[in-house]
Design a protein around this motif. Structure first.
Motif, PDB file in Angstrom:
ATOM      1  N   PHE A 105      34.374  42.324  45.171  1.00 54.37           N
ATOM      2  CA  PHE A 105      35.806  42.018  45.182  1.00 54.37           C
ATOM      3  C   PHE A 105      36.280  41.545  43.812  1.00 54.37           C
ATOM      4  O   PHE A 105      37.305  41.992  43.306  1.00 54.37           O
ATOM      5  N   LEU A 106      35.472  40.666  43.192  1.00 50.12           N
ATOM      6  CA  LEU A 106      35.912  40.061  41.934  1.00 50.12           C
ATOM      7  C   LEU A 106      36.033  41.070  40.805  1.00 50.12           C
ATOM      8  O   LEU A 106      36.793  40.874  39.866  1.00 50.12           O
ATOM      9  N   SER A 107      35.277  42.179  40.889  1.00 47.75           N
ATOM     10  CA  SER A 107      35.366  43.145  39.799  1.00 47.75           C
ATOM     11  C   SER A 107      36.315  44.296  40.139  1.00 47.75           C
ATOM     12  O   SER A 107      36.281  45.334  39.496  1.00 47.75           O
ATOM     13  N   THR A 108      37.157  44.104  41.147  1.00 45.25           N
ATOM     14  CA  THR A 108      38.255  45.056  41.361  1.00 45.25           C
ATOM     15  C   THR A 108      39.534  44.421  40.809  1.00 45.25           C
ATOM     16  O   THR A 108      39.536  43.245  40.474  1.00 45.25           O
ATOM     17  N   LYS A 109      40.599  45.222  40.782  1.00 45.68           N
ATOM     18  CA  LYS A 109      41.850  44.651  40.293  1.00 45.68           C
ATOM     19  C   LYS A 109      42.335  43.533  41.221  1.00 45.68           C
ATOM     20  O   LYS A 109      43.008  42.609  40.776  1.00 45.68           O
ATOM     21  N   PHE A 110      41.942  43.579  42.485  1.00 45.58           N
ATOM     22  CA  PHE A 110      42.388  42.558  43.430  1.00 45.58           C
ATOM     23  C   PHE A 110      41.791  41.197  43.059  1.00 45.58           C
ATOM     24  O   PHE A 110      42.484  40.176  43.060  1.00 45.58           O
TER      25      PHE A 110
END
Lengths: 263, 300
Positions: free
Chosen positions: B141-146
């Motif tokens: 999750f942390l390495s997506t734009k979100f």
């Protein structure tokens, strides 16, 4: 967008009151597409207020603000940004704990259209878009001269580089209109010369319209095609650098007129 | 199940809730003092569904997770636009409110006496797998734009808005993830302990969940996990005598020390990776030999 001339930004009769104090009064500004436009004026003249009105931080009390023909007055900040207006801040607002690269990559977010599930499952769409994002961000960093500093913490950069990073962050949003709030503040003569060149390059490379607020007359006079002078929230005059420099009202505003008996 | 396996299972369960809070508090910068309440919703929902409707526990835990998420979302909608300190007060009230509602619905929940004979079935291996999955999920999750947008919200709200981030949406996302993981942890707890009482989910519990996030380093997933693994066993280990009372004093002292001497937490926003560890050790040894650490020894 009317007739022969396309305007990037049309500000018409804009006023802003803060409980009785008139911060902006009857502002009328037309910025042509592709132009570099300067706004100058003494401290407290209402220049940053104007940027805050354009970017939706404040809603104008009255008047209209159009961006490429669309009314944007009163829209929320993030929507205005998504439409294509990006800004830098007078008092620098970087994502301080992140690296230079992460600051830029974060700002690219609106160009990434993958879904939450794409991201968690690392689909092809996610991988392609993230790869493109990396390329674009590194390319802009290279052009503006921050590539070697990309792994530094943003808050640990020297002042001038932080201002530059703010400009990079604004560019990667894909904006068509850049609002630069005192980009030369705190810079020495050499740095502000370099900045003038960067601003000209940005317009050429990214086909953007640029509005600059600054006290540094050398930068403004060097790069801006049109300049508006503001004092006490009102427009004094608009014109080219030469016209401004020879305008008596402007000289009075900056140097003071001989009527200061009361203070 | 031996004593130590029992402690490990509970630590694993609470760690899942702590991971949820790390998304909300550590990465998005919103403090909550009421997430034990969302654990309680997950726990009681799952327990009641498996008792009264004889649902298989994985289905009931899933339902508990969903209800905790739903209620978390409903609470967030009117409150996320508040300033952060007001948000904290609201979560405090909501957390305690949930506990009091459970306590006073004695016919359904057993009230203060508690709810017993909850079907078991949660094992250490199940908990371990879910905890690892939760870590992997957050890492992805942390390495997506979100994830990046959530971090941007924590760092500088106005700048985040100015690059087109809808602050409200990402605060809500963080809240949804944190409530879901807390609800999940609650459900697992119910089927591990086989009994529930409202006091399991009081304000102290909310604090215990958030302290590893603060101590480990806001913005460091590994820091939070390490702090969680160190702190979460304490309630069990210090169960006897007056140690229990001293535990919160020690916690308080730890928080004051960290805020004074290392406000960004033990790990700051650095992650504990092999690479960082190597750099740190290299820098450490070079420094001890009186050589310049090449400017690279300053990580960790």
């Amino acid at each position: 967008m009317s007739g022969q001339q396309a305007y990037a930004l049309e500000i018409t009769d804009v006023c802003k009151n803060f409980s009785g104090i008139q911060a902006s009064k009857d502002i009328n500004i037309r910025v042509k597409e592709g132009e570099i436009y300067g706004i100058i004026g003494p401290n407290g003249a209402g220049k940053t207020t104007l940027f805050n009105l354009i970017t939706g931080v404040y809603a104008p009390t009255s008047g209209s603000i159009r961006f490429l023909g669309t009314e944007i007055a009163g829209k929320p900040t993030h929507e205005i940004s998504q439409m294509g207006i990006a800004r830098t801040f007078q008092n620098i607002r970087l994502f301080g704990d992140l690296t230079v690269y992460q600051n830029v990559l974060t700002a690219y977010q609106h160009n990434l259209t993958y879904s939450f599930l794409d991201g968690i499952l690392r689909t092809k769409k996610f991988r392609q878009q993230e790869k493109k994002a990396e390329e674009v961000c590194l390319d802009v960093l290279r052009r503006i001269g921050l590539y070697d500093l990309r792994d530094q913490h943003a808050s640990k950069l020297p002042y001038g580089q932080q201002r530059r990073l703010e400009i990079v962050r604004a560019i990667v949003t894909g904006a068509k209109l850049l609002l630069l709030d005192e980009p030369a503040a705190g810079m020495n003569e050499e740095e502000s010369l370099e900045l003038s060149q960067i601003i000209k390059d940005i317009r050429k490379d990214y086909h953007v319209t640029i509005v600059i607020i600054d006290h540094h007359m050398d930068v403004i006079m060097d790069v801006c095609e049109q300049i508006t002078v503001i004092n006490f929230g009102e427009m004094l005059t608009t014109g080219t650098a030469e016209e401004i420099q020879s305008n008596q009202a402007v000289i009075d505003a900056y140097l003071g007129v001989n009527d200061d008996a009361e203070d | 199940m031996s004593y130590w396996t029992g402690i490990a299972t509970q630590v694993g369960i609470y760690l899942i809730a702590v991971l949820g809070l790390s998304v909300l508090c550590g990465f998005t910068g919103m403090f909550s003092m009421g997430h034990a309440g969302f654990m309680a919703i997950g726990a009681y929902t799952s327990a009641l569904l498996s008792i009264h409707l004889s649902m298989p526990i994985w289905v009931s835990v899933l339902c508990g997770t969903l209800l905790a998420t739903l209620i978390g979302t409903l609470v967030s909608l009117p409150t996320l636009k508040l300033r952060d300190d007001y948000f904290l007060i609201v979560t405090l009230g909501v957390g305690e409110g949930i506990r009091l509602v459970i306590q006073n619905l004695a016919d359904l929940t057993g009230g203060a006496r508690g709810l017993t004979s909850i079907p078991g079935g949660v094992t250490i291996w199940g908990v371990l797998v879910i905890a690892v999955l939760a870590v992997v999920f957050i890492k992805l999750f942390l390495s997506t734009k979100f994830g990046r947008n959530c971090i941007a919200v924590r760092e500088e709200e106005l700048a985040a808005k100015s690059v087109g981030i809808n602050i409200f949406r990402y605060k809500l996302l963080a809240m949804v993830i944190s409530c879901a993981l807390c609800g999940l942890a609650g459900g697992l707890l119910a089927h591990y302990l086989n009994y529930l009482t409202p006091t399991l989910f009081n304000m102290t519990k909310s604090e215990e969940l958030i302290i590893p996030v603060i101590l480990g380093g806001r913005g460091s997933l590994t820091g939070t996990i390490v702090a969680g693994l160190l702190l979460l066993p304490l309630p069990e280990l210090l169960r006897f005598g007056s140690a229990q009372e001293w535990r919160m004093v020690i916690y308080g002292l730890l928080v004051v020390l960290v805020i004074t001497f290392r406000p960004s937490g033990l790990m700051g926003n650095k992650e504990l990776t092999l690479q960082n560890l190597k750099k740190f050790l290299a820098g450490f040894f070079l420094k001890n030999r009186g050589q310049a650490p090449d400017g690279k020894g300053d990580s960790v």
